[in-house]
Scaffold this motif. Structure first.
Motif, PDB file in Angstrom:
ATOM      1  N   ARG A  18      29.021  -3.171 -10.816  1.00  0.00           N
ATOM      2  CA  ARG A  18      29.218  -4.465 -10.150  1.00  0.00           C
ATOM      3  C   ARG A  18      28.388  -4.551  -8.871  1.00  0.00           C
ATOM      4  O   ARG A  18      27.825  -5.597  -8.551  1.00  0.00           O
ATOM      5  CB  ARG A  18      30.702  -4.671  -9.850  1.00  0.00           C
ATOM      6  CG  ARG A  18      31.044  -6.093  -9.498  1.00  0.00           C
ATOM      7  CD  ARG A  18      32.548  -6.244  -9.298  1.00  0.00           C
ATOM      8  NE  ARG A  18      32.942  -7.628  -9.228  1.00  0.00           N
ATOM      9  CZ  ARG A  18      32.692  -8.424  -8.199  1.00  0.00           C
ATOM     10  NH1 ARG A  18      32.052  -7.969  -7.140  1.00  0.00           N
ATOM     11  NH2 ARG A  18      33.081  -9.682  -8.223  1.00  0.00           N
ATOM     12  N   GLN A  19      28.289  -3.461  -8.142  1.00  0.00           N
ATOM     13  CA  GLN A  19      27.508  -3.439  -6.907  1.00  0.00           C
ATOM     14  C   GLN A  19      26.023  -3.656  -7.171  1.00  0.00           C
ATOM     15  O   GLN A  19      25.304  -4.146  -6.319  1.00  0.00           O
ATOM     16  CB  GLN A  19      27.708  -2.115  -6.172  1.00  0.00           C
ATOM     17  CG  GLN A  19      29.100  -1.942  -5.619  1.00  0.00           C
ATOM     18  CD  GLN A  19      29.305  -0.568  -5.016  1.00  0.00           C
ATOM     19  OE1 GLN A  19      28.429   0.282  -5.055  1.00  0.00           O
ATOM     20  NE2 GLN A  19      30.482  -0.348  -4.463  1.00  0.00           N
ATOM     21  N   ARG A  20      25.562  -3.296  -8.364  1.00  0.00           N
ATOM     22  CA  ARG A  20      24.148  -3.416  -8.706  1.00  0.00           C
ATOM     23  C   ARG A  20      23.791  -4.767  -9.311  1.00  0.00           C
ATOM     24  O   ARG A  20      22.617  -5.091  -9.444  1.00  0.00           O
ATOM     25  CB  ARG A  20      23.760  -2.300  -9.662  1.00  0.00           C
ATOM     26  CG  ARG A  20      23.863  -0.926  -9.018  1.00  0.00           C
ATOM     27  CD  ARG A  20      23.658   0.199  -9.984  1.00  0.00           C
ATOM     28  NE  ARG A  20      22.472   0.035 -10.808  1.00  0.00           N
ATOM     29  CZ  ARG A  20      22.208   0.779 -11.868  1.00  0.00           C
ATOM     30  NH1 ARG A  20      23.047   1.719 -12.235  1.00  0.00           N
ATOM     31  NH2 ARG A  20      21.121   0.577 -12.574  1.00  0.00           N
ATOM     32  N   CYS A  21      24.790  -5.556  -9.693  1.00  0.00           N
ATOM     33  CA  CYS A  21      24.536  -6.846 -10.335  1.00  0.00           C
ATOM     34  C   CYS A  21      24.130  -7.895  -9.314  1.00  0.00           C
ATOM     35  O   CYS A  21      24.646  -7.933  -8.203  1.00  0.00           O
ATOM     36  CB  CYS A  21      25.791  -7.339 -11.057  1.00  0.00           C
ATOM     37  SG  CYS A  21      26.193  -6.406 -12.523  1.00  0.00           S
ATOM     38  N   ARG A  22      23.212  -8.747  -9.736  1.00  0.00           N
ATOM     39  CA  ARG A  22      22.812  -9.880  -8.902  1.00  0.00           C
ATOM     40  C   ARG A  22      23.065 -11.194  -9.636  1.00  0.00           C
ATOM     41  O   ARG A  22      23.008 -12.250  -9.059  1.00  0.00           O
ATOM     42  CB  ARG A  22      21.339  -9.763  -8.528  1.00  0.00           C
ATOM     43  CG  ARG A  22      21.060  -8.520  -7.714  1.00  0.00           C
ATOM     44  CD  ARG A  22      19.671  -8.558  -7.130  1.00  0.00           C
ATOM     45  NE  ARG A  22      19.322  -7.280  -6.541  1.00  0.00           N
ATOM     46  CZ  ARG A  22      19.614  -6.937  -5.301  1.00  0.00           C
ATOM     47  NH1 ARG A  22      20.263  -7.760  -4.524  1.00  0.00           N
ATOM     48  NH2 ARG A  22      19.255  -5.761  -4.831  1.00  0.00           N
ATOM     49  N   ASP A  23      23.331 -11.106 -10.912  1.00  0.00           N
ATOM     50  CA  ASP A  23      23.561 -12.263 -11.757  1.00  0.00           C
ATOM     51  C   ASP A  23      25.064 -12.532 -11.836  1.00  0.00           C
ATOM     52  O   ASP A  23      25.840 -11.633 -12.141  1.00  0.00           O
ATOM     53  CB  ASP A  23      22.988 -11.970 -13.147  1.00  0.00           C
ATOM     54  CG  ASP A  23      23.130 -13.130 -14.102  1.00  0.00           C
ATOM     55  OD1 ASP A  23      24.276 -13.454 -14.475  1.00  0.00           O
ATOM     56  OD2 ASP A  23      22.089 -13.694 -14.491  1.00  0.00           O
ATOM     57  N   GLU A  24      25.477 -13.758 -11.569  1.00  0.00           N
ATOM     58  CA  GLU A  24      26.903 -14.107 -11.565  1.00  0.00           C
ATOM     59  C   GLU A  24      27.562 -13.879 -12.921  1.00  0.00           C
ATOM     60  O   GLU A  24      28.726 -13.523 -12.995  1.00  0.00           O
ATOM     61  CB  GLU A  24      27.088 -15.562 -11.125  1.00  0.00           C
ATOM     62  CG  GLU A  24      26.774 -15.804  -9.664  1.00  0.00           C
ATOM     63  CD  GLU A  24      27.709 -15.043  -8.726  1.00  0.00           C
ATOM     64  OE1 GLU A  24      28.910 -14.934  -9.015  1.00  0.00           O
ATOM     65  OE2 GLU A  24      27.220 -14.545  -7.700  1.00  0.00           O
ATOM     66  N   ARG A  25      26.805 -14.068 -14.003  1.00  0.00           N
ATOM     67  CA  ARG A  25      27.371 -13.852 -15.342  1.00  0.00           C
ATOM     68  C   ARG A  25      27.680 -12.382 -15.572  1.00  0.00           C
ATOM     69  O   ARG A  25      28.700 -12.043 -16.170  1.00  0.00           O
ATOM     70  CB  ARG A  25      26.418 -14.365 -16.424  1.00  0.00           C
ATOM     71  CG  ARG A  25      26.291 -15.879 -16.425  1.00  0.00           C
ATOM     72  CD  ARG A  25      25.325 -16.363 -17.467  1.00  0.00           C
ATOM     73  NE  ARG A  25      24.008 -15.759 -17.211  1.00  0.00           N
ATOM     74  CZ  ARG A  25      23.054 -15.599 -18.107  1.00  0.00           C
ATOM     75  NH1 ARG A  25      23.238 -15.999 -19.340  1.00  0.00           N
ATOM     76  NH2 ARG A  25      21.894 -15.062 -17.788  1.00  0.00           N
ATOM     77  N   GLN A  26      26.820 -11.506 -15.090  1.00  0.00           N
ATOM     78  CA  GLN A  26      27.062 -10.071 -15.220  1.00  0.00           C
ATOM     79  C   GLN A  26      28.289  -9.663 -14.409  1.00  0.00           C
ATOM     80  O   GLN A  26      29.118  -8.890 -14.883  1.00  0.00           O
ATOM     81  CB  GLN A  26      25.845  -9.272 -14.754  1.00  0.00           C
ATOM     82  CG  GLN A  26      24.651  -9.417 -15.654  1.00  0.00           C
ATOM     83  CD  GLN A  26      23.430  -8.723 -15.082  1.00  0.00           C
ATOM     84  OE1 GLN A  26      23.321  -8.497 -13.871  1.00  0.00           O
ATOM     85  NE2 GLN A  26      22.498  -8.377 -15.958  1.00  0.00           N
ATOM     86  N   ILE A  27      28.376 -10.188 -13.204  1.00  0.00           N
ATOM     87  CA  ILE A  27      29.524  -9.876 -12.349  1.00  0.00           C
ATOM     88  C   ILE A  27      30.810 -10.369 -13.003  1.00  0.00           C
ATOM     89  O   ILE A  27      31.809  -9.646 -13.050  1.00  0.00           O
ATOM     90  CB  ILE A  27      29.349 -10.479 -10.940  1.00  0.00           C
ATOM     91  CG1 ILE A  27      28.191  -9.771 -10.219  1.00  0.00           C
ATOM     92  CG2 ILE A  27      30.643 -10.393 -10.141  1.00  0.00           C
ATOM     93  CD1 ILE A  27      27.764 -10.436  -8.935  1.00  0.00           C
ATOM     94  N   ALA A  28      30.788 -11.581 -13.548  1.00  0.00           N
ATOM     95  CA  ALA A  28      31.969 -12.130 -14.207  1.00  0.00           C
ATOM     96  C   ALA A  28      32.366 -11.280 -15.409  1.00  0.00           C
ATOM     97  O   ALA A  28      33.560 -11.032 -15.637  1.00  0.00           O
ATOM     98  CB  ALA A  28      31.708 -13.574 -14.631  1.00  0.00           C
ATOM     99  N   ALA A  29      31.390 -10.814 -16.186  1.00  0.00           N
ATOM    100  CA  ALA A  29      31.683  -9.981 -17.348  1.00  0.00           C
ATOM    101  C   ALA A  29      32.328  -8.664 -16.926  1.00  0.00           C
ATOM    102  O   ALA A  29      33.278  -8.188 -17.558  1.00  0.00           O
ATOM    103  CB  ALA A  29      30.408  -9.722 -18.142  1.00  0.00           C
ATOM    104  N   LEU A  30      31.839  -8.069 -15.852  1.00  0.00           N
ATOM    105  CA  LEU A  30      32.433  -6.828 -15.366  1.00  0.00           C
ATOM    106  C   LEU A  30      33.837  -7.057 -14.827  1.00  0.00           C
ATOM    107  O   LEU A  30      34.720  -6.206 -15.002  1.00  0.00           O
ATOM    108  CB  LEU A  30      31.541  -6.191 -14.296  1.00  0.00           C
ATOM    109  CG  LEU A  30      30.258  -5.579 -14.830  1.00  0.00           C
ATOM    110  CD1 LEU A  30      29.346  -5.184 -13.678  1.00  0.00           C
ATOM    111  CD2 LEU A  30      30.540  -4.390 -15.723  1.00  0.00           C
ATOM    112  N   ASP A  31      34.060  -8.195 -14.204  1.00  0.00           N
ATOM    113  CA  ASP A  31      35.411  -8.525 -13.727  1.00  0.00           C
ATOM    114  C   ASP A  31      36.380  -8.658 -14.895  1.00  0.00           C
ATOM    115  O   ASP A  31      37.510  -8.173 -14.836  1.00  0.00           O
ATOM    116  CB  ASP A  31      35.391  -9.804 -12.896  1.00  0.00           C
ATOM    117  CG  ASP A  31      34.717  -9.625 -11.546  1.00  0.00           C
ATOM    118  OD1 ASP A  31      34.507  -8.469 -11.122  1.00  0.00           O
ATOM    119  OD2 ASP A  31      34.395 -10.657 -10.923  1.00  0.00           O
ATOM    120  N   VAL A  32      35.917  -9.290 -15.987  1.00  0.00           N
ATOM    121  CA  VAL A  32      36.756  -9.416 -17.183  1.00  0.00           C
ATOM    122  C   VAL A  32      37.041  -8.028 -17.758  1.00  0.00           C
ATOM    123  O   VAL A  32      38.178  -7.726 -18.146  1.00  0.00           O
ATOM    124  CB  VAL A  32      36.081 -10.329 -18.232  1.00  0.00           C
ATOM    125  CG1 VAL A  32      36.790 -10.248 -19.576  1.00  0.00           C
ATOM    126  CG2 VAL A  32      36.047 -11.754 -17.735  1.00  0.00           C
TER     127      VAL A  32
END
Length: 53
Positions: A18-32
């Protein structure tokens, strides 16, 4: 390694990714993924299965 230990390691990895993501979709997927992992932790005998790369 027991399932609980594997789950703990997976959750740590989610945090690092999550710390390495810059794309909101990637962050949302990791949150899920983190939410799904927490739900599995609260349901004895449940598993998360991953398919693909």
């Amino acid at each position: 390694m027991h399932h609980e230990q594997e789950a703990a390691v997976a959750l740590q990895e989610v945090g690092r990714l999550r710390q390495r993501c810059r794309d909101e979709r990637q962050i949302a997927a990791l949150d899920v993924l983190a939410v799904m992992r927490e739900r599995c932790a609260g349901a004895p005998g449940s598993h998360l299965w991953f398919a693909g790369d």
